[in-house]
Motif scaffolding. Structure first.
Motif, PDB file in Angstrom:
ATOM      1  N   PHE A   1       4.436  13.487  -6.405  1.00  0.00           N
ATOM      2  CA  PHE A   1       6.311  13.146  -6.060  1.00  0.00           C
ATOM      3  C   PHE A   1       6.268  11.969  -5.524  1.00  0.00           C
ATOM      4  O   PHE A   1       7.990  12.073  -4.886  1.00  0.00           O
ATOM      5  CB  PHE A   1       5.283  14.056  -4.221  1.00  0.00           C
ATOM      6  CG  PHE A   1       4.934  15.046  -4.021  1.00  0.00           C
ATOM      7  CD1 PHE A   1       5.905  16.712  -4.121  1.00  0.00           C
ATOM      8  CD2 PHE A   1       3.882  15.552  -5.071  1.00  0.00           C
ATOM      9  CE1 PHE A   1       4.841  17.769  -3.635  1.00  0.00           C
ATOM     10  CE2 PHE A   1       3.318  16.801  -4.070  1.00  0.00           C
ATOM     11  CZ  PHE A   1       3.811  17.913  -3.780  1.00  0.00           C
ATOM     12  N   ASN A   2       5.904  11.291  -6.087  1.00  0.00           N
ATOM     13  CA  ASN A   2       6.685   9.604  -5.666  1.00  0.00           C
ATOM     14  C   ASN A   2       6.614   8.551  -7.305  1.00  0.00           C
ATOM     15  O   ASN A   2       5.405   8.162  -6.897  1.00  0.00           O
ATOM     16  CB  ASN A   2       5.749   9.104  -4.779  1.00  0.00           C
ATOM     17  CG  ASN A   2       6.788   8.600  -4.692  1.00  0.00           C
ATOM     18  OD1 ASN A   2       7.674   7.482  -5.031  1.00  0.00           O
ATOM     19  ND2 ASN A   2       6.242   7.326  -3.035  1.00  0.00           N
ATOM     20  N   ILE A   3       6.590   9.080  -8.124  1.00  0.00           N
ATOM     21  CA  ILE A   3       6.621   8.160  -9.436  1.00  0.00           C
ATOM     22  C   ILE A   3       7.214   6.970  -9.251  1.00  0.00           C
ATOM     23  O   ILE A   3       8.213   6.379  -8.827  1.00  0.00           O
ATOM     24  CB  ILE A   3       6.822   8.505 -10.479  1.00  0.00           C
ATOM     25  CG1 ILE A   3       6.264  10.205 -10.606  1.00  0.00           C
ATOM     26  CG2 ILE A   3       6.537   7.702 -12.069  1.00  0.00           C
ATOM     27  CD1 ILE A   3       6.400  11.150 -11.652  1.00  0.00           C
ATOM     28  N   ALA A   4       6.320   5.711  -9.577  1.00  0.00           N
ATOM     29  CA  ALA A   4       6.350   4.542  -9.179  1.00  0.00           C
ATOM     30  C   ALA A   4       6.233   3.353 -10.374  1.00  0.00           C
ATOM     31  O   ALA A   4       5.374   3.655 -10.965  1.00  0.00           O
ATOM     32  CB  ALA A   4       6.127   3.550  -7.658  1.00  0.00           C
ATOM     33  N   PRO A   5       6.809   2.351 -10.548  1.00  0.00           N
ATOM     34  CA  PRO A   5       7.219   1.242 -11.658  1.00  0.00           C
ATOM     35  C   PRO A   5       5.665   0.852 -11.783  1.00  0.00           C
ATOM     36  O   PRO A   5       5.188   0.778 -10.448  1.00  0.00           O
ATOM     37  CB  PRO A   5       7.888   0.331 -11.023  1.00  0.00           C
ATOM     38  CG  PRO A   5       9.189   0.915 -10.339  1.00  0.00           C
ATOM     39  CD  PRO A   5       8.427   1.805  -9.251  1.00  0.00           C
ATOM     40  N   GLY A   6       4.677   1.314 -12.997  1.00  0.00           N
ATOM     41  CA  GLY A   6       3.980   0.373 -12.991  1.00  0.00           C
ATOM     42  C   GLY A   6       2.542   1.549 -13.675  1.00  0.00           C
ATOM     43  O   GLY A   6       1.646   1.278 -14.046  1.00  0.00           O
ATOM     44  N   GLN A   7       3.109   3.062 -13.325  1.00  0.00           N
ATOM     45  CA  GLN A   7       2.484   4.180 -13.337  1.00  0.00           C
ATOM     46  C   GLN A   7       2.755   4.485 -14.865  1.00  0.00           C
ATOM     47  O   GLN A   7       3.798   4.673 -15.392  1.00  0.00           O
ATOM     48  CB  GLN A   7       2.715   5.172 -11.747  1.00  0.00           C
ATOM     49  CG  GLN A   7       2.581   4.329 -10.658  1.00  0.00           C
ATOM     50  CD  GLN A   7       2.881   5.615  -9.693  1.00  0.00           C
ATOM     51  OE1 GLN A   7       2.909   6.494  -9.996  1.00  0.00           O
ATOM     52  NE2 GLN A   7       2.546   5.166  -8.548  1.00  0.00           N
ATOM     53  N   LYS A   8       2.042   5.798 -15.240  1.00  0.00           N
ATOM     54  CA  LYS A   8       1.971   6.747 -16.464  1.00  0.00           C
ATOM     55  C   LYS A   8       3.384   7.751 -15.579  1.00  0.00           C
ATOM     56  O   LYS A   8       3.226   8.014 -14.966  1.00  0.00           O
ATOM     57  CB  LYS A   8       0.833   6.376 -16.709  1.00  0.00           C
ATOM     58  CG  LYS A   8       0.141   5.552 -16.952  1.00  0.00           C
ATOM     59  CD  LYS A   8      -1.000   6.533 -17.878  1.00  0.00           C
ATOM     60  CE  LYS A   8      -2.624   5.107 -18.214  1.00  0.00           C
ATOM     61  NZ  LYS A   8      -3.816   6.069 -19.404  1.00  0.00           N
ATOM     62  N   VAL A   9       4.630   7.588 -17.232  1.00  0.00           N
ATOM     63  CA  VAL A   9       4.852   8.908 -16.546  1.00  0.00           C
ATOM     64  C   VAL A   9       5.071   9.403 -18.265  1.00  0.00           C
ATOM     65  O   VAL A   9       4.937   8.897 -19.145  1.00  0.00           O
ATOM     66  CB  VAL A   9       6.373   8.128 -16.617  1.00  0.00           C
ATOM     67  CG1 VAL A   9       6.956   7.599 -15.399  1.00  0.00           C
ATOM     68  CG2 VAL A   9       7.071   7.188 -18.206  1.00  0.00           C
ATOM     69  N   VAL A  10       5.290  10.574 -17.433  1.00  0.00           N
ATOM     70  CA  VAL A  10       6.035  11.803 -19.309  1.00  0.00           C
ATOM     71  C   VAL A  10       6.823  11.230 -19.643  1.00  0.00           C
ATOM     72  O   VAL A  10       7.783  11.430 -19.647  1.00  0.00           O
ATOM     73  CB  VAL A  10       5.507  13.145 -18.661  1.00  0.00           C
ATOM     74  CG1 VAL A  10       5.599  14.137 -20.140  1.00  0.00           C
ATOM     75  CG2 VAL A  10       4.189  13.503 -17.800  1.00  0.00           C
ATOM     76  N   ALA A  11       6.964  11.239 -21.056  1.00  0.00           N
ATOM     77  CA  ALA A  11       7.878  11.147 -21.867  1.00  0.00           C
ATOM     78  C   ALA A  11       8.203  12.099 -23.425  1.00  0.00           C
ATOM     79  O   ALA A  11       6.417  11.783 -23.571  1.00  0.00           O
ATOM     80  CB  ALA A  11       8.000   9.496 -22.333  1.00  0.00           C
ATOM     81  N   VAL A  12       8.864  12.066 -23.866  1.00  0.00           N
ATOM     82  CA  VAL A  12       8.858  12.545 -24.929  1.00  0.00           C
ATOM     83  C   VAL A  12       9.378  11.641 -26.196  1.00  0.00           C
ATOM     84  O   VAL A  12      10.026  11.350 -25.765  1.00  0.00           O
ATOM     85  CB  VAL A  12       9.863  13.737 -24.540  1.00  0.00           C
ATOM     86  CG1 VAL A  12       9.662  14.654 -26.394  1.00  0.00           C
ATOM     87  CG2 VAL A  12       9.378  14.867 -23.610  1.00  0.00           C
ATOM     88  N   ILE A  13       8.386  11.951 -27.099  1.00  0.00           N
ATOM     89  CA  ILE A  13       9.804  11.205 -28.821  1.00  0.00           C
ATOM     90  C   ILE A  13       9.236  12.507 -29.760  1.00  0.00           C
ATOM     91  O   ILE A  13       8.722  13.112 -29.933  1.00  0.00           O
ATOM     92  CB  ILE A  13       8.174  10.073 -28.740  1.00  0.00           C
ATOM     93  CG1 ILE A  13       7.054  10.491 -29.733  1.00  0.00           C
ATOM     94  CG2 ILE A  13       8.506   8.758 -27.724  1.00  0.00           C
ATOM     95  CD1 ILE A  13       5.863   8.825 -29.644  1.00  0.00           C
ATOM     96  N   ASP A  14       9.994  11.551 -31.043  1.00  0.00           N
ATOM     97  CA  ASP A  14       9.581  12.733 -32.421  1.00  0.00           C
ATOM     98  C   ASP A  14      10.065  11.476 -33.535  1.00  0.00           C
ATOM     99  O   ASP A  14      10.878  10.979 -33.487  1.00  0.00           O
ATOM    100  CB  ASP A  14      11.417  13.553 -32.472  1.00  0.00           C
ATOM    101  CG  ASP A  14      10.821  14.519 -33.326  1.00  0.00           C
ATOM    102  OD1 ASP A  14      10.504  14.368 -33.927  1.00  0.00           O
ATOM    103  OD2 ASP A  14      11.921  15.630 -32.733  1.00  0.00           O
ATOM    104  N   ASP A  15       8.935  12.227 -34.416  1.00  0.00           N
ATOM    105  CA  ASP A  15       8.404  10.806 -35.349  1.00  0.00           C
ATOM    106  C   ASP A  15       9.039  11.939 -36.246  1.00  0.00           C
ATOM    107  O   ASP A  15       8.758  10.999 -37.490  1.00  0.00           O
ATOM    108  CB  ASP A  15       7.052   9.894 -35.113  1.00  0.00           C
ATOM    109  CG  ASP A  15       6.272  12.083 -35.418  1.00  0.00           C
ATOM    110  OD1 ASP A  15       6.671  13.005 -35.880  1.00  0.00           O
ATOM    111  OD2 ASP A  15       4.788  11.276 -35.302  1.00  0.00           O
ATOM    112  N   GLY A  16       9.709  13.049 -36.423  1.00  0.00           N
ATOM    113  CA  GLY A  16      10.290  13.541 -37.494  1.00  0.00           C
ATOM    114  C   GLY A  16       9.397  14.727 -38.313  1.00  0.00           C
ATOM    115  O   GLY A  16       9.451  15.717 -38.926  1.00  0.00           O
TER     116      GLY A  16
END
Length: 221
Positions: A31-46
């Motif tokens: 509910f409250n994602i802040a700087p310095g915390q882990k976040v969900v990210a998506v990448i594509d390496d091919g």
């Protein structure tokens, strides 16, 4: 800028929306994602599109120590292609940072009023992000930053900057495993069509990143 946001969706919904086939280990709605915390990210390496956790606050690979991340939670899309910390990343390390709303603090006669902002036509969306990998003697860090742009007409009364929200049809293109000239990434962002947004006021409970409960998103009566 973008300094706090939410991701309340179930994992299955995220996997389906972003074409991910593997489990996001350790995922929980927040509910409250802040700087310095882990976040969900998506990448594509091919070879594979992957979703996982990165620390919010970019630490460039060439940094002597990871303290830089505390100052690099956002990057200006208008100038990132020229900056040493971001230029290479604009070219080949672009990512999606998954969210379903973000907070901003609107100035009022009574002080700053927190509001939660969302696209009007969908729930899940992605910020345009940049990422890098930093290697220390005893640790390896994957970190990211959120690109921002000048506020549109909707956002201007709230703040003069806003995060770059990628239209659904542009998400795949942003993370395609192709090396771009850095200015192409800048041009790509400038040509995006901004979608309609909506917001509602929330309690100042959200002001502290230590507060992570559902009260963060409850509308003020």
């Amino acid at each position: 800028m973008c300094g706090r946001y939410t991701l309340l969706a179930e994992e299955a919904e995220i996997l389906k929306e972003f074409g991910i086939t593997s489990h996001i280990e350790g995922f929980q709605p927040r509910f409250n994602i802040a700087p310095g915390q882990k976040v969900v990210a998506v990448i594509d390496d091919g070879k594979q599109r992957r979703a996982g956790f990165m620390k919010w606050g970019l630490v460039p690979s060439w940094s002597k120590e990871p303290k830089a991340g505390y100052k690099m939670i956002n990057a200006r899309s208008e100038t990132a292609h020229e900056k040493p910390s971001y230029k290479k990343l604009m070219s080949q390390k672009r990512c999606l940072i998954i969210a379903d709303g973000f907070y901003e603090w609107k100035k009022t006669d009574n002080g700053k009023q927190p509001v939660r902002i969302q696209p009007a036509g969908r729930s899940l969306f992605a910020f345009a992000g940049l990422w890098d990998r930093w290697e220390g003697e005893d640790e390896s860090l994957f970190t990211c930053t959120i690109l921002t742009q000048e506020a549109n007409e909707f956002m201007r009364p709230i703040h003069n900057r806003m995060p770059v929200i990628l239209p659904r049809k542009k998400q795949n293109q942003w993370i395609e495993p192709v090396k771009w000239a850095p200015h192409k990434a800048k041009d790509f962002v400038e040509q995006l069509t901004m979608e309609d947004l909506t917001y509602y006021e929330v309690s100042d409970y959200v002001n502290s990143p230590k507060n992570m409960g559902e009260e963060c998103i409850q509308p003020l009566v």
